[in-house]
Design a protein around this motif. Structure first.
Motif, short mmCIF file in Angstrom:
data_model
loop_
_atom_site.label_atom_id
_atom_site.label_comp_id
_atom_site.label_asym_id
_atom_site.label_seq_id
_atom_site.Cartn_x
_atom_site.Cartn_y
_atom_site.Cartn_z
N GLY A 194 0.98 -1.26 -0.13
CA GLY A 194 0.24 -0.11 0.19
C GLY A 194 0.87 1.15 -0.09
N ALA A 195 0.29 2.23 -0.20
CA ALA A 195 1.03 3.69 -0.37
C ALA A 195 1.57 3.83 1.03
N ILE A 196 2.69 4.64 1.23
CA ILE A 196 3.27 5.22 2.39
C ILE A 196 3.59 6.66 2.13
N VAL A 197 3.53 7.42 3.21
CA VAL A 197 3.57 8.74 3.26
C VAL A 197 4.94 9.17 3.96
N LEU A 198 5.81 9.77 3.11
CA LEU A 198 7.24 10.23 3.49
C LEU A 198 7.11 11.61 4.09
N LYS A 199 7.55 11.88 5.15
CA LYS A 199 7.06 13.26 5.75
C LYS A 199 8.49 14.05 5.53
N PRO A 200 8.39 15.34 5.52
CA PRO A 200 9.61 16.29 5.21
C PRO A 200 10.66 15.60 6.11
N LEU A 201 11.99 15.53 5.58
CA LEU A 201 13.22 14.89 5.88
C LEU A 201 13.28 13.62 6.52
N GLU A 202 12.23 12.87 6.20
CA GLU A 202 11.97 11.55 6.75
C GLU A 202 12.63 10.46 5.43
N ARG A 203 13.10 9.26 6.01
CA ARG A 203 13.88 8.49 5.03
C ARG A 203 13.16 7.05 5.33
N THR A 204 13.04 6.01 4.37
CA THR A 204 12.75 4.72 4.49
C THR A 204 13.28 3.94 3.56
N LEU A 205 13.28 2.58 3.82
CA LEU A 205 13.90 1.52 3.33
C LEU A 205 12.76 0.70 2.21
N VAL A 206 12.69 1.06 1.01
CA VAL A 206 11.70 0.63 0.15
C VAL A 206 12.12 -0.76 -0.63
N PRO A 207 11.64 -1.81 -0.33
CA PRO A 207 11.73 -3.21 -1.14
C PRO A 207 11.22 -2.97 -2.57
N THR A 208 12.14 -3.86 -3.51
CA THR A 208 11.98 -3.72 -4.92
C THR A 208 11.44 -5.25 -5.17
N GLY A 209 11.42 -6.35 -4.43
CA GLY A 209 11.20 -7.54 -4.76
C GLY A 209 11.96 -8.24 -5.83
N LEU A 210 13.22 -7.54 -6.03
CA LEU A 210 14.13 -8.01 -6.96
C LEU A 210 15.38 -8.60 -6.53
N TYR A 211 15.94 -9.57 -7.06
CA TYR A 211 16.97 -10.45 -6.45
C TYR A 211 18.01 -10.74 -7.81
N VAL A 212 19.20 -10.19 -8.01
CA VAL A 212 19.90 -10.50 -9.12
C VAL A 212 21.22 -11.39 -8.95
N GLU A 213 21.88 -11.89 -9.93
CA GLU A 213 22.90 -12.67 -9.92
C GLU A 213 23.84 -11.96 -10.92
N LEU A 214 24.72 -11.07 -10.49
CA LEU A 214 25.41 -10.40 -11.60
C LEU A 214 26.94 -11.18 -11.81
N PRO A 215 27.25 -10.99 -13.12
CA PRO A 215 28.50 -11.67 -13.41
C PRO A 215 29.80 -11.02 -12.55
N GLU A 216 30.78 -11.99 -12.38
CA GLU A 216 31.89 -11.34 -11.68
C GLU A 216 32.44 -10.07 -12.60
N GLY A 217 33.05 -9.07 -11.90
CA GLY A 217 33.82 -8.10 -12.44
C GLY A 217 32.57 -6.97 -13.09
N TYR A 218 31.20 -7.01 -12.34
CA TYR A 218 30.15 -6.14 -12.70
C TYR A 218 29.56 -5.76 -11.13
N GLU A 219 29.06 -4.52 -11.23
CA GLU A 219 28.41 -4.11 -10.21
C GLU A 219 27.09 -3.36 -10.64
N MET A 220 25.96 -3.17 -9.75
CA MET A 220 24.90 -2.50 -10.15
C MET A 220 24.75 -1.02 -9.17
N GLN A 221 24.68 -0.09 -9.71
CA GLN A 221 24.50 1.25 -9.06
C GLN A 221 22.85 1.54 -9.06
N ILE A 222 22.54 1.88 -7.82
CA ILE A 222 21.29 2.32 -7.61
C ILE A 222 21.34 3.98 -7.46
N ARG A 223 20.58 4.60 -8.34
CA ARG A 223 20.82 6.16 -8.38
C ARG A 223 19.40 6.77 -8.46
#
Length: 143
Positions: free
Chosen positions: A32-61
């Motif tokens: 369900g929706a969540i309300v993020l108040k001013p200056l508040e932070r939260t950890l948001v799940p994505t439901g994603l799990y990955v297996e990257l090849p050696e020598g690679y990274e994934m950046q979250i921006r």
């Protein structure tokens, strides 16, 4: 390059929105929706799990539209997903605005970029080579 992925969310897999995009949009896996108040932070799940090849990274921006329009950003930016991590990708979202923000299920909250990297081996020395710039930094080349 193919990357193994498990999608335990109700959302579609991240995808490139244009042919020349470097990043894929990632969606919030929320019941369900969540309300993020001013200056508040939260950890948001994505439901994603990955297996990257050696020598690679994934950046979250951050997504620039959410940043400029609503003051939302990501903490620990860019977040790095290492090739040996197998847990769920979760994203630390922060509201830097003065207004509450309603984060909705399936909303595009971040972008991910997969990149090759090189690990270094330190070579201790007593001095470094000279350059024209030298130790100048933090506005050194600007007015």
């Amino acid at each position: 390059m193919k990357v193994k992925v498990i999608n335990r969310s109700a959302n579609e897999l991240p995808r490139y929105e244009t042919p020349s995009s470097a990043g894929m949009d990632v969606r919030a896996d929320l019941a369900g929706a969540i309300v993020l108040k001013p200056l508040e932070r939260t950890l948001v799940p994505t439901g994603l799990y990955v297996e990257l090849p050696e020598g690679y990274e994934m950046q979250i921006r951050p997504r620039s539209g959410l940043a400029i329009k609503h003051g939302l950003t990501l903490l620990n930016t860019p977040g790095t997903i290492d090739a040996d991590y197998r847990g769920e990708i979760k994203i630390i979202v922060a509201n830097l605005s003065s207004e509450p923000y309603e984060l909705k299920p399936g909303e595009r909250i971040a972008q991910m970029v997969v990149s090759r990297f090189t690990q270094v081996e330190w070579e201790p020395v007593q001095e470094l080579s000279q350059t024209e710039r030298g130790a100048g930094g933090f506005g050194h080349t600007g007015k």
